[in-house]
Design an enzyme around this catalytic site. Structure first.
Site, mmCIF file in Angstrom:
data_model
loop_
_atom_site.group_PDB
_atom_site.id
_atom_site.type_symbol
_atom_site.label_atom_id
_atom_site.label_comp_id
_atom_site.label_asym_id
_atom_site.label_seq_id
_atom_site.Cartn_x
_atom_site.Cartn_y
_atom_site.Cartn_z
ATOM 1 N N GLU A 67 0.804 -1.227 0.000
ATOM 2 C CA GLU A 67 0.000 0.000 0.000
ATOM 3 C C GLU A 67 0.835 1.275 0.000
ATOM 4 O O GLU A 67 0.284 2.383 -0.104
ATOM 5 C CB GLU A 67 -0.963 -0.003 1.198
ATOM 6 C CG GLU A 67 -2.037 -1.066 1.128
ATOM 7 C CD GLU A 67 -1.571 -2.474 1.487
ATOM 8 O OE1 GLU A 67 -2.209 -3.439 1.026
ATOM 9 O OE2 GLU A 67 -0.559 -2.618 2.219
ATOM 10 N N GLU A 94 8.753 -18.336 2.249
ATOM 11 C CA GLU A 94 8.863 -19.597 1.520
ATOM 12 C C GLU A 94 8.145 -19.561 0.176
ATOM 13 O O GLU A 94 8.223 -20.520 -0.589
ATOM 14 C CB GLU A 94 8.300 -20.728 2.384
ATOM 15 C CG GLU A 94 9.089 -20.936 3.657
ATOM 16 C CD GLU A 94 8.465 -21.984 4.557
ATOM 17 O OE1 GLU A 94 7.429 -22.584 4.186
ATOM 18 O OE2 GLU A 94 9.017 -22.226 5.633
ATOM 19 N N HIS A 97 5.478 -14.687 -2.876
ATOM 20 C CA HIS A 97 4.832 -13.464 -2.409
ATOM 21 C C HIS A 97 5.847 -12.324 -2.273
ATOM 22 O O HIS A 97 5.590 -11.201 -2.705
ATOM 23 C CB HIS A 97 4.145 -13.734 -1.052
ATOM 24 C CG HIS A 97 3.479 -12.552 -0.448
ATOM 25 N ND1 HIS A 97 2.262 -12.088 -0.892
ATOM 26 C CD2 HIS A 97 3.853 -11.739 0.565
ATOM 27 C CE1 HIS A 97 1.904 -11.035 -0.172
ATOM 28 N NE2 HIS A 97 2.864 -10.805 0.719
ATOM 29 N N PHE A 122 12.489 5.212 -1.725
ATOM 30 C CA PHE A 122 12.291 3.791 -1.426
ATOM 31 C C PHE A 122 13.070 3.437 -0.164
ATOM 32 O O PHE A 122 14.255 3.082 -0.230
ATOM 33 C CB PHE A 122 12.765 2.958 -2.626
ATOM 34 C CG PHE A 122 12.506 1.483 -2.520
ATOM 35 C CD1 PHE A 122 11.290 0.955 -2.909
ATOM 36 C CD2 PHE A 122 13.487 0.621 -2.061
ATOM 37 C CE1 PHE A 122 11.045 -0.416 -2.843
ATOM 38 C CE2 PHE A 122 13.264 -0.745 -1.986
ATOM 39 C CZ PHE A 122 12.034 -1.269 -2.377
ATOM 40 N N ARG A 136 19.507 -3.686 9.971
ATOM 41 C CA ARG A 136 19.445 -2.529 9.076
ATOM 42 C C ARG A 136 18.428 -1.485 9.542
ATOM 43 O O ARG A 136 18.184 -0.498 8.862
ATOM 44 C CB ARG A 136 19.114 -3.004 7.655
ATOM 45 C CG ARG A 136 20.292 -3.753 7.047
ATOM 46 C CD ARG A 136 19.875 -4.736 5.968
ATOM 47 N NE ARG A 136 21.050 -5.394 5.391
ATOM 48 C CZ ARG A 136 21.692 -6.412 5.955
ATOM 49 N NH1 ARG A 136 21.296 -6.907 7.109
ATOM 50 N NH2 ARG A 136 22.755 -6.944 5.365
#
Length: 158
Positions: A67, A94, A97, A122, A136
């Site tokens: 979104e 896994e 997606h 981004f 991170r």
């Protein structure tokens, strides 16, 4: 340079614009909140430390990283917004997606930036594991939120 050998919070101070009158929108994914909140805090700290006025920073939350693109578009279309920072985290799973979401978000954010001719950043982590994400998001590799904010600042000074 791979973030495994670079601290994401380190950056050059070249081309850092005066941002006291700039308005920023930060769109934050609620999915993986432990990570995205740390990224948001890093972005906020960096904007404020470079002179942004807190009243000129708008935060909007979205359910997940998918979104981010539409929310970025809604914020970018606001004439008063100078730059949009998208914060999210998609951890490899896994299934495919991960690939579909990351590809859609990267293209979506890029398209919004081009459509509105303003920086849409981004700030989405795409790690293999939750540990890599945490590393991170204020961990041993710094904070990609810092990197996203300084990218927005530098693009405004382009």
């Amino acid at each position: 340079m791979a973030s495994s050998i670079k601290n994401l919070s380190d950056y050059s101070s070249k081309n850092v614009k005066d941002i006291k009158d700039s308005t920023f929108a930060i769109v934050v994914s609620e999915w993986n909140e432990e990570v995205t909140e740390s990224l948001y805090e890093g972005a906020m700290e960096t904007l404020l430390s470079h002179g942004a006025d807190k009243k000129n920073i708008v935060r909007k939350n979205v359910p997940g990283s998918f979104e981010l693109s539409i929310a970025a578009q809604w914020m970018a279309q606001e004439e008063s917004v100078d730059a949009v920072i998208c914060i999210g985290c998609v951890v490899q799973g896994e299934t495919k997606h991960f690939d579909f979401i990351c590809d859609a978000v990267a293209h979506g954010i890029t398209n919004v930036s081009l459509k509105y001719n303003k920086p849409v950043i981004f700030g989405v982590l795409t790690p293999n594991t939750q540990k890599q994400a945490l590393d991170r998001a204020g961990g041993k590799h710094g904070n990609k939120g810092d990197e996203a904010a300084i990218t927005a600042i530098k693009m405004l000074g382009f």
